[in-house]
Design a protein around this motif. Structure first.
Motif, PDB file in Angstrom:
ATOM      1  N   TRP A   1       0.843  -1.200   0.000  1.00 33.78           N
ATOM      2  CA  TRP A   1       0.000   0.000   0.000  1.00 33.78           C
ATOM      3  C   TRP A   1       0.880   1.253   0.000  1.00 33.78           C
ATOM      4  O   TRP A   1       0.671   2.167  -0.809  1.00 33.78           O
ATOM      5  CB  TRP A   1      -0.922  -0.013   1.223  1.00 33.78           C
TER       6      TRP A   1
ATOM      7  N   THR B   1      -9.765   2.782  -2.348  1.00 34.66           N
ATOM      8  CA  THR B   1     -10.347   4.122  -2.219  1.00 34.66           C
ATOM      9  C   THR B   1     -10.721   4.709  -3.590  1.00 34.66           C
ATOM     10  O   THR B   1     -11.599   5.571  -3.673  1.00 34.66           O
ATOM     11  CB  THR B   1      -9.367   5.069  -1.525  1.00 34.66           C
TER      12      THR B   1
ATOM     13  N   ASN C   1     -13.770   0.493   6.177  1.00 34.91           N
ATOM     14  CA  ASN C   1     -12.391   0.667   5.745  1.00 34.91           C
ATOM     15  C   ASN C   1     -12.221   0.223   4.292  1.00 34.91           C
ATOM     16  O   ASN C   1     -12.263  -0.965   3.980  1.00 34.91           O
ATOM     17  CB  ASN C   1     -11.485  -0.146   6.673  1.00 34.91           C
ATOM     18  N   TRP C   2     -11.974   1.173   3.390  1.00 33.91           N
ATOM     19  CA  TRP C   2     -11.802   0.854   1.974  1.00 33.91           C
ATOM     20  C   TRP C   2     -10.394   0.341   1.657  1.00 33.91           C
ATOM     21  O   TRP C   2     -10.111   0.025   0.509  1.00 33.91           O
ATOM     22  CB  TRP C   2     -12.117   2.079   1.117  1.00 33.91           C
ATOM     23  N   LEU C   3      -9.542   0.230   2.656  1.00 43.02           N
ATOM     24  CA  LEU C   3      -8.244  -0.402   2.446  1.00 43.02           C
ATOM     25  C   LEU C   3      -8.358  -1.924   2.570  1.00 43.02           C
ATOM     26  O   LEU C   3      -7.448  -2.645   2.185  1.00 43.02           O
ATOM     27  CB  LEU C   3      -7.206   0.122   3.441  1.00 43.02           C
TER      28      LEU C   3
ATOM     29  N   PHE D   1      -4.561  -2.643   9.333  1.00 44.59           N
ATOM     30  CA  PHE D   1      -5.068  -1.563   8.491  1.00 44.59           C
ATOM     31  C   PHE D   1      -6.071  -0.625   9.162  1.00 44.59           C
ATOM     32  O   PHE D   1      -6.273   0.488   8.674  1.00 44.59           O
ATOM     33  CB  PHE D   1      -5.688  -2.151   7.220  1.00 44.59           C
ATOM     34  N   GLU D   2      -6.695  -1.024  10.249  1.00 40.66           N
ATOM     35  CA  GLU D   2      -7.642  -0.107  10.902  1.00 40.66           C
ATOM     36  C   GLU D   2      -6.947   1.158  11.407  1.00 40.66           C
ATOM     37  O   GLU D   2      -7.452   2.273  11.222  1.00 40.66           O
ATOM     38  CB  GLU D   2      -8.386  -0.812  12.032  1.00 40.66           C
TER      39      GLU D   2
ATOM     40  N   TRP E   1      -6.291   3.370   8.362  1.00 40.73           N
ATOM     41  CA  TRP E   1      -7.517   3.986   7.845  1.00 40.73           C
ATOM     42  C   TRP E   1      -7.944   5.175   8.706  1.00 40.73           C
ATOM     43  O   TRP E   1      -8.286   6.236   8.196  1.00 40.73           O
ATOM     44  CB  TRP E   1      -8.619   2.933   7.774  1.00 40.73           C
ATOM     45  N   ARG E   2      -7.892   4.983  10.016  1.00 35.65           N
ATOM     46  CA  ARG E   2      -8.299   6.079  10.907  1.00 35.65           C
ATOM     47  C   ARG E   2      -7.330   7.250  10.805  1.00 35.65           C
ATOM     48  O   ARG E   2      -7.755   8.412  10.734  1.00 35.65           O
ATOM     49  CB  ARG E   2      -8.375   5.574  12.354  1.00 35.65           C
TER      50      ARG E   2
ATOM     51  N   TYR F   1      -7.137   8.560   6.720  1.00 38.43           N
ATOM     52  CA  TYR F   1      -8.345   8.894   5.962  1.00 38.43           C
ATOM     53  C   TYR F   1      -9.438   9.562   6.793  1.00 38.43           C
ATOM     54  O   TYR F   1     -10.082  10.497   6.321  1.00 38.43           O
ATOM     55  CB  TYR F   1      -8.896   7.630   5.289  1.00 38.43           C
TER      56      TYR F   1
END
Length: 497
Positions: free
Chosen positions: A324, A346, A423-425, A477-478, A481-482, A485
């Motif tokens: 990523w 995303t 989460n779009w990741l 990944f959470e 994302w926070r 994004y």
């Protein structure tokens, strides 16, 4: 500046230029005016990106950075004269005008009629069709389990699918997969006959490239509305190890044939635990994007389906995080059009399966209709639908597809506030959310596409392993994302790798 260029500049400022005009085409071959066209195209795409005020700020940035990479890639391809004038003309009139910028009047009207028939819902933007399972290679871990069997869609069915998709759904972009698309034969017809018959559409095909000789490349140049994405696994050792001895050199010859004919092409990459670092290395990317002049790259993370499926080839969560970071560095800093269908979730606002707006549906060589190439479970067969007197419209609202679209909405699309969005990741309805995706399969009982897809459903270790993998993904990944994004205004730049 000539009178024509003065007129072009004025119309660009007014936003009234027709991108299919001969004036624009001539301007694109002029190094001094091409940038004006690229800037105009970028502004048009920016308008579309900003159509949802609730998108997280970083999501908007991702979309615009990808759009800049795309216009940069097109600019370089024209600058290097790797696109023939005829192919460029077809790119403008079909891919850019009909697909990227919303299409002509007939396509828009078809989408409006679709929305009226389906409670305001809009159709997908593309359809993936695998016209044949047959392939001249026998790659390890093939997601489609392709082989030398003679399984294919009858020509009349292929022809009808595309015609109905145009008339009923307003589609002008089709993705062709396989098997190997270039071995398709039915009633004396080939894939290129389908492409020629639908010159108001644009086609992209995933191909192993080994059948693109000089004659084939020249035919594709004459058509102008078909672009290949050629599969590679890495450098010669890795590619030949998975695809067969000598395949890598045949791929390079295919690319040379395409360059000579003026047909742009991309590369299709499958990242596994074993090759992810090689695929994203400077050495590999410079070789294919600079020396071989690939226009774009699609990066697919290995999906444990198909022949010889195994969880051991999945990239680890830590590898995926590195991928990523690395992918977005390449997009932002190097303006490289290299998109990861999971890590760049995303760009599509998450999962694109099951025919959602801006998404797609998949039809295989036996007519089985599935939500996604990587979700091999089918609630209907288009040939049976046709035999009963139905159309494509009859498959759109099948309960299994509706359930997936409802999950997409509940997960993110139906949320008014960006802070509530999923989460779009980790966007995939099956690979990243296996327990949920499997629950829909168990509830609606879609038919497995093949023996491997059926065996997966009977494998408790597979279920356990996928759920554990998803939990590990969330832990990694959470926080990203926070931080990257959802905390939009206090955004910390994405780490460059």
């Amino acid at each position: 500046m000539s009178v024509g260029m003065e007129l072009l500049t004025q119309r660009l400022k007014e936003g009234s230029i027709d991108l299919t005009s001969s004036l624009v085409e001539r301007a694109l071959w002029n190094d001094g005016t091409r940038r004006l066209i690229m800037d105009y195209l970028l502004k048009r795409m920016e308008t579309q990106v900003n159509d949802d005020p609730h998108r997280p700020w970083q999501v908007v940035r991702d979309k615009m950075d990808a759009a800049r990479a795309m216009t940069h890639a097109i600019n370089r391809a024209i600058e290097r004269r790797q696109i023939s004038r005829h192919v460029l003309r077809r790119l403008l009139r079909t891919l850019v005008s009909e697909v990227l910028l919303g299409g002509g009047q007939s396509a828009r009207e078809a989408r409006q009629r679709f929305a009226q028939r389906h409670d305001g819902g809009y159709p997908p933007v593309t359809m993936v069709i695998s016209p044949t399972k047959t392939c001249n290679l026998h790659c390890k871990g093939c997601y489609a389990s392709s082989d030398t069997s003679r399984e294919y869609l009858p020509w009349e069915v292929m022809e009808r699918i595309v015609t109905e998709a145009k008339q009923l759904w307003g589609l002008r972009f089709f993705t062709i997969s396989g098997g190997e698309p270039l071995v398709y034969r039915s009633d004396g017809k080939t894939l290129l006959d389908l492409v020629a018959q639908n010159d108001d559409c644009f086609f992209m095909m995933y191909t192993n490239g080994t059948l693109i000789d000089e004659k084939m490349a020249q035919r594709m140049a004459e058509l102008g509305n078909l672009i290949p994405a050629i599969s590679v696994e890495g450098f010669e050792a890795r590619t030949d190890e998975r695809r067969g001895k000598g395949v890598f050199q045949r791929i390079l010859q295919a690319m040379a044939n395409l360059r000579q004919a003026g047909v742009p092409f991309g590369i299709s990459l499958t990242a596994t635990r074993q090759n992810a670092e090689e695929l994203l290395s400077d050495e590999f990317l410079d070789f294919f994007f600079e020396q071989q002049q690939a226009l774009f790259g699609w990066l697919f993370q290995y999906m444990p389906i198909g022949r010889g499926y195994t969880l051991d080839m999945l990239v680890t969560p830590e590898q995926r995080l590195w991928m990523w970071q690395r992918t977005w560095y390449l997009i932002r800093e190097k303006k490289m059009m290299l998109l990861d269908f999971w890590n760049c979730g995303t760009l599509s606002d998450g999962c694109i399966a099951a025919g959602r707006p801006e998404g797609y549906l998949y039809i295989d060589w036996n007519g089985k209709v599935m939500p996604c190439v990587f979700v091999p479970y089918s609630p209907a067969n288009i040939m049976e639908v046709y035999r009963r007197g139905g159309t494509l419209d009859d498959i759109y609202d099948l309960p299994y597809f509706r359930a997936i679209r409802q999950w997409q909405k509940d997960y993110a699309h139906g949320k008014g506030c960006s802070c509530e969005r999923g989460n779009w990741l980790i966007p995939c309805s099956l690979r990243d959310h296996y327990a949920m995706g499997r629950s829909l399969i168990d509830r609606y009982r879609p038919e497995p596409e093949d023996e491997a897809a059926s065996a997966i459903l009977q494998d408790p270790e597979y279920y356990r392993g996928m759920v554990e993998y998803n939990e590990a993904l969330r832990r990694v990944f959470e926080p990203v994302w926070r931080r990257e994004y959802l905390q939009a205004e206090s955004h910390a730049p994405v780490q460059h790798v």
